[in-house]
Design an enzyme around this catalytic site. Structure first.
Site, PDB file in Angstrom:
ATOM      1  N   ASP A   1      22.663  15.321 -35.877  1.00 24.54           N
ATOM      2  CA  ASP A   1      22.064  16.274 -34.944  1.00 24.54           C
ATOM      3  C   ASP A   1      20.969  17.022 -35.695  1.00 24.54           C
ATOM      4  O   ASP A   1      21.187  17.448 -36.838  1.00 24.54           O
ATOM      5  CB  ASP A   1      23.157  17.253 -34.464  1.00 24.54           C
ATOM      6  CG  ASP A   1      22.725  18.081 -33.262  1.00 24.54           C
ATOM      7  OD1 ASP A   1      21.507  18.319 -33.095  1.00 24.54           O
ATOM      8  OD2 ASP A   1      23.609  18.519 -32.502  1.00 24.54           O
TER       9      ASP A   1
ATOM     10  N   TYR B   1      10.861  13.127 -17.353  1.00 26.75           N
ATOM     11  CA  TYR B   1      12.229  13.139 -17.910  1.00 26.75           C
ATOM     12  C   TYR B   1      13.079  12.039 -17.266  1.00 26.75           C
ATOM     13  O   TYR B   1      13.748  11.262 -17.961  1.00 26.75           O
ATOM     14  CB  TYR B   1      12.870  14.516 -17.683  1.00 26.75           C
ATOM     15  CG  TYR B   1      14.321  14.562 -18.066  1.00 26.75           C
ATOM     16  CD1 TYR B   1      14.705  14.647 -19.398  1.00 26.75           C
ATOM     17  CD2 TYR B   1      15.319  14.479 -17.090  1.00 26.75           C
ATOM     18  CE1 TYR B   1      16.043  14.662 -19.753  1.00 26.75           C
ATOM     19  CE2 TYR B   1      16.662  14.492 -17.440  1.00 26.75           C
ATOM     20  CZ  TYR B   1      17.018  14.586 -18.768  1.00 26.75           C
ATOM     21  OH  TYR B   1      18.352  14.588 -19.112  1.00 26.75           O
TER      22      TYR B   1
ATOM     23  N   ILE C   1      17.031  11.745 -34.640  1.00 33.09           N
ATOM     24  CA  ILE C   1      17.098  10.319 -34.295  1.00 33.09           C
ATOM     25  C   ILE C   1      15.748   9.631 -34.528  1.00 33.09           C
ATOM     26  O   ILE C   1      15.644   8.417 -34.402  1.00 33.09           O
ATOM     27  CB  ILE C   1      17.573  10.076 -32.844  1.00 33.09           C
ATOM     28  CG1 ILE C   1      16.724  10.843 -31.831  1.00 33.09           C
ATOM     29  CG2 ILE C   1      19.053  10.395 -32.690  1.00 33.09           C
ATOM     30  CD1 ILE C   1      16.978  10.422 -30.385  1.00 33.09           C
TER      31      ILE C   1
ATOM     32  N   THR D   1      18.518  22.109 -30.410  1.00 38.41           N
ATOM     33  CA  THR D   1      19.036  23.016 -29.379  1.00 38.41           C
ATOM     34  C   THR D   1      20.422  23.556 -29.734  1.00 38.41           C
ATOM     35  O   THR D   1      20.749  24.674 -29.364  1.00 38.41           O
ATOM     36  CB  THR D   1      19.121  22.347 -27.994  1.00 38.41           C
ATOM     37  OG1 THR D   1      19.818  21.122 -28.128  1.00 38.41           O
ATOM     38  CG2 THR D   1      17.758  22.110 -27.404  1.00 38.41           C
ATOM     39  N   GLY D   2      21.218  22.801 -30.461  1.00 41.98           N
ATOM     40  CA  GLY D   2      22.582  23.257 -30.779  1.00 41.98           C
ATOM     41  C   GLY D   2      22.634  24.126 -32.017  1.00 41.98           C
ATOM     42  O   GLY D   2      21.615  24.456 -32.615  1.00 41.98           O
TER      43      GLY D   2
ATOM     44  N   LYS E   1      14.707   8.821 -19.218  1.00 40.01           N
ATOM     45  CA  LYS E   1      16.147   8.573 -19.283  1.00 40.01           C
ATOM     46  C   LYS E   1      16.485   7.211 -18.673  1.00 40.01           C
ATOM     47  O   LYS E   1      17.361   6.505 -19.156  1.00 40.01           O
ATOM     48  CB  LYS E   1      16.924   9.682 -18.569  1.00 40.01           C
ATOM     49  CG  LYS E   1      17.001  10.990 -19.311  1.00 40.01           C
ATOM     50  CD  LYS E   1      17.520  10.847 -20.722  1.00 40.01           C
ATOM     51  CE  LYS E   1      18.978  11.077 -20.882  1.00 40.01           C
ATOM     52  NZ  LYS E   1      19.409  11.044 -22.301  1.00 40.01           N
TER      53      LYS E   1
HETATM   54  C1  UD2 Z   1      18.308  17.248 -14.542  1.00 42.73           C
HETATM   55  C2  UD2 Z   1      19.374  16.210 -14.166  1.00 42.73           C
HETATM   56  C3  UD2 Z   1      20.620  16.435 -15.021  1.00 42.73           C
HETATM   57  C4  UD2 Z   1      20.298  16.477 -16.519  1.00 42.73           C
HETATM   58  C5  UD2 Z   1      19.243  17.558 -16.729  1.00 42.73           C
HETATM   59  C6  UD2 Z   1      18.822  17.713 -18.191  1.00 42.73           C
HETATM   60  C7  UD2 Z   1      18.931  15.886 -11.752  1.00 42.73           C
HETATM   61  C8  UD2 Z   1      19.455  16.040 -10.373  1.00 42.73           C
HETATM   62  N1  UD2 Z   1      19.725  16.343 -12.756  1.00 42.73           N
HETATM   63  O1  UD2 Z   1      18.822  18.507 -14.187  1.00 42.73           O
HETATM   64  O2  UD2 Z   1      21.571  15.404 -14.761  1.00 42.73           O
HETATM   65  O3  UD2 Z   1      19.856  15.215 -16.961  1.00 42.73           O
HETATM   66  O4  UD2 Z   1      18.072  17.268 -15.942  1.00 42.73           O
HETATM   67  O5  UD2 Z   1      17.772  18.661 -18.320  1.00 42.73           O
HETATM   68  O6  UD2 Z   1      17.863  15.349 -11.985  1.00 42.73           O
HETATM   69  N2  UD2 Z   1      16.636  26.472 -11.559  1.00 42.73           N
HETATM   70  C9  UD2 Z   1      16.590  27.769 -11.056  1.00 42.73           C
HETATM   71  N3  UD2 Z   1      16.583  28.813 -11.946  1.00 42.73           N
HETATM   72  C10 UD2 Z   1      16.617  28.642 -13.303  1.00 42.73           C
HETATM   73  C11 UD2 Z   1      16.674  27.310 -13.805  1.00 42.73           C
HETATM   74  C12 UD2 Z   1      16.675  26.254 -12.902  1.00 42.73           C
HETATM   75  O7  UD2 Z   1      16.536  27.983  -9.835  1.00 42.73           O
HETATM   76  O8  UD2 Z   1      16.617  29.640 -14.052  1.00 42.73           O
HETATM   77  C13 UD2 Z   1      16.714  25.370 -10.575  1.00 42.73           C
HETATM   78  C14 UD2 Z   1      15.802  24.190 -10.871  1.00 42.73           C
HETATM   79  O9  UD2 Z   1      14.511  24.388 -10.311  1.00 42.73           O
HETATM   80  C15 UD2 Z   1      16.599  23.058 -10.181  1.00 42.73           C
HETATM   81  C16 UD2 Z   1      18.062  23.452 -10.394  1.00 42.73           C
HETATM   82  O10 UD2 Z   1      18.041  24.853 -10.675  1.00 42.73           O
HETATM   83  O11 UD2 Z   1      16.336  23.026  -8.800  1.00 42.73           O
HETATM   84  C17 UD2 Z   1      18.713  22.721 -11.551  1.00 42.73           C
HETATM   85  O12 UD2 Z   1      17.848  22.811 -12.677  1.00 42.73           O
HETATM   86  P1  UD2 Z   1      18.313  22.397 -14.151  1.00 42.73           P
HETATM   87  O13 UD2 Z   1      17.126  22.535 -15.063  1.00 42.73           O
HETATM   88  O14 UD2 Z   1      19.567  23.093 -14.518  1.00 42.73           O
HETATM   89  O15 UD2 Z   1      18.742  20.883 -13.999  1.00 42.73           O
HETATM   90  P2  UD2 Z   1      18.088  19.587 -13.249  1.00 42.73           P
HETATM   91  O16 UD2 Z   1      18.708  19.476 -11.891  1.00 42.73           O
HETATM   92  O17 UD2 Z   1      16.634  19.533 -13.397  1.00 42.73           O
END
Ligand code: UD2
Length: 299
Positions: free
Chosen positions: A15, A126, A39, A19-20, A130
């Site tokens: 690692d 992203y 990595i 981030t960790g 992935k």
């Molecule tokens: C994506 C993937 C997840 C993982 C992750 C890693 C999807 C559905 N999920 O997560 O599996 O791989 O990426 O980064 O693609 N948001 C807010 N307020 C905040 C932060 C986020 O409203 O302070 C919203 C954001 O705009 C989104 C939701 O919350 O609609 C989830 O955001 P996230 O960054 O936690 O995760 P997501 O879904 O992009």
């Protein structure tokens, strides 16, 4: 890690701590060989993989918005980095590599729940990166005979998730805001939904994927199989924490998916996977951890 240590396995962790934190290994550090390396470093990877039966590849540059801002860096870690891990596992003669794939591969697919048989259609750098990792994993199975399994994790959360960056997962950010008495921020109208998956479920599925027979080349969803909107999540948090919750609404983020929910039939069949910790119980446990870790009195 803790579960592997509990099972008495020999564990090597690689690692770069981008981030960790080392502290996250408190309590098990004595049972682990820890290599602080990236990595991107083939020699460190070869050292970490030497003699390994199983390689679990969790390293990634996360965050959809960060990938929109920095597509090249996202590609370097998530695609090239994954390729390097696959090469190291192949060269070490590992029995199997389990790859942390992402629900973001489904992208715009509108049908819910999302099943592995649906075509991938990522809508962010992203998600594309992935998904490219999955393709490489499958190619390594076919061309080099390395057994690989890709697990599409759906929005993982739980204790020890880093909350301090604008790119941190939304639940970590919400919980940190609540601990500090700040207003959580919602991007969009808050009606977007996710299949938030508590970490213990992900550990179960990942360890099962190392040893379950007949899985090579498979792609499997790992989730709870339900979804909850951000607005509902904050209502639940208000109830669980007894604190006032008044979100601030900001414009939606580029590359964001609207709804995400998994069909977990295949993981149930092939891994005998069953989510043990539901969303609400997971939130309760995670809140307790953030409270003890980040309360102003503690820091
Ligand atoms: C994506 C993937 C997840 C993982 C992750 C890693 C999807 C559905 N999920 O997560 O599996 O791989 O990426 O980064 O693609 N948001 C807010 N307020 C905040 C932060 C986020 O409203 O302070 C919203 C954001 O705009 C989104 C939701 O919350 O609609 C989830 O955001 P996230 O960054 O936690 O995760 P997501 O879904 O992009």
């Amino acid at each position: 890690m803790r579960e592997l240590a509990r099972r008495g396995e020999t564990i090597v962790v690689l690692d770069d701590l981008s981030t960790g934190k080392r502290r996250n290994l408190d309590g098990v550090a004595g049972e682990i060989e820890f290599l602080e390396a990236s990595i991107a470093d083939p020699q460190a990877l070869a050292r970490a993989a030497r003699g390994a039966d199983f390689v679990v590849h969790l390293a990634a540059r996360t965050s959809v918005p960060r990938s929109v801002e920095e597509p090249l860096e996202t590609n370097a870690v998530n695609v090239e980095g994954t390729l390097r891990v696959l090469v190291a596992a192949r060269d070490a003669g590992a029995r199997r590599l389990v790859y942390a794939a992402s629900s973001s591969a489904y992208g715009e697919a509108r049908t819910l729940p999302k099943a592995e048989s649906m075509p991938a259609a990522p809508i962010s750098p992203y998600g594309a990166a992935k998904f490219a990792g999955e393709l490489y994993a499958r190619v390594f199975t076919r061309v080099y005979g390395l057994e690989t399994v890709s697990l599409r994790y759906f929005n993982v959360f739980g204790p020890r998730q880093e909350p301090g960056s604008p790119y941190s997962g939304v639940l970590a950010r919400f919980l940190l805001a609540l601990v500090r008495g700040e207003d959580p921020v919602i991007f969009g109208d808050g009606e977007q939904s996710r299949d938030f998956t508590y970490i213990d479920n992900v550990v179960d599925a990942t360890l099962a994927a190392c040893t379950a027979p007949g899985l090579s080349g498979q792609v499997l969803n790992v989730a709870i199989g339900s979804r909850v909107s951000l607005n509902e999540t904050l209502r639940l948090l208000a109830r669980l924490t007894g604190r006032p919750v008044a979100p601030r609404y900001e414009p939606p983020r580029a590359g964001d998916i609207l709804h995400s929910q998994a069909d977990i039939t295949l993981a149930r069949q092939l891994l005998r996977y069953e989510p043990r910790v539901g969303f609400e119980e997971g939130m309760r446990r995670t809140w307790q951890w953030y409270l003890s870790e980040y309360s102003p009195a503690q820091s």
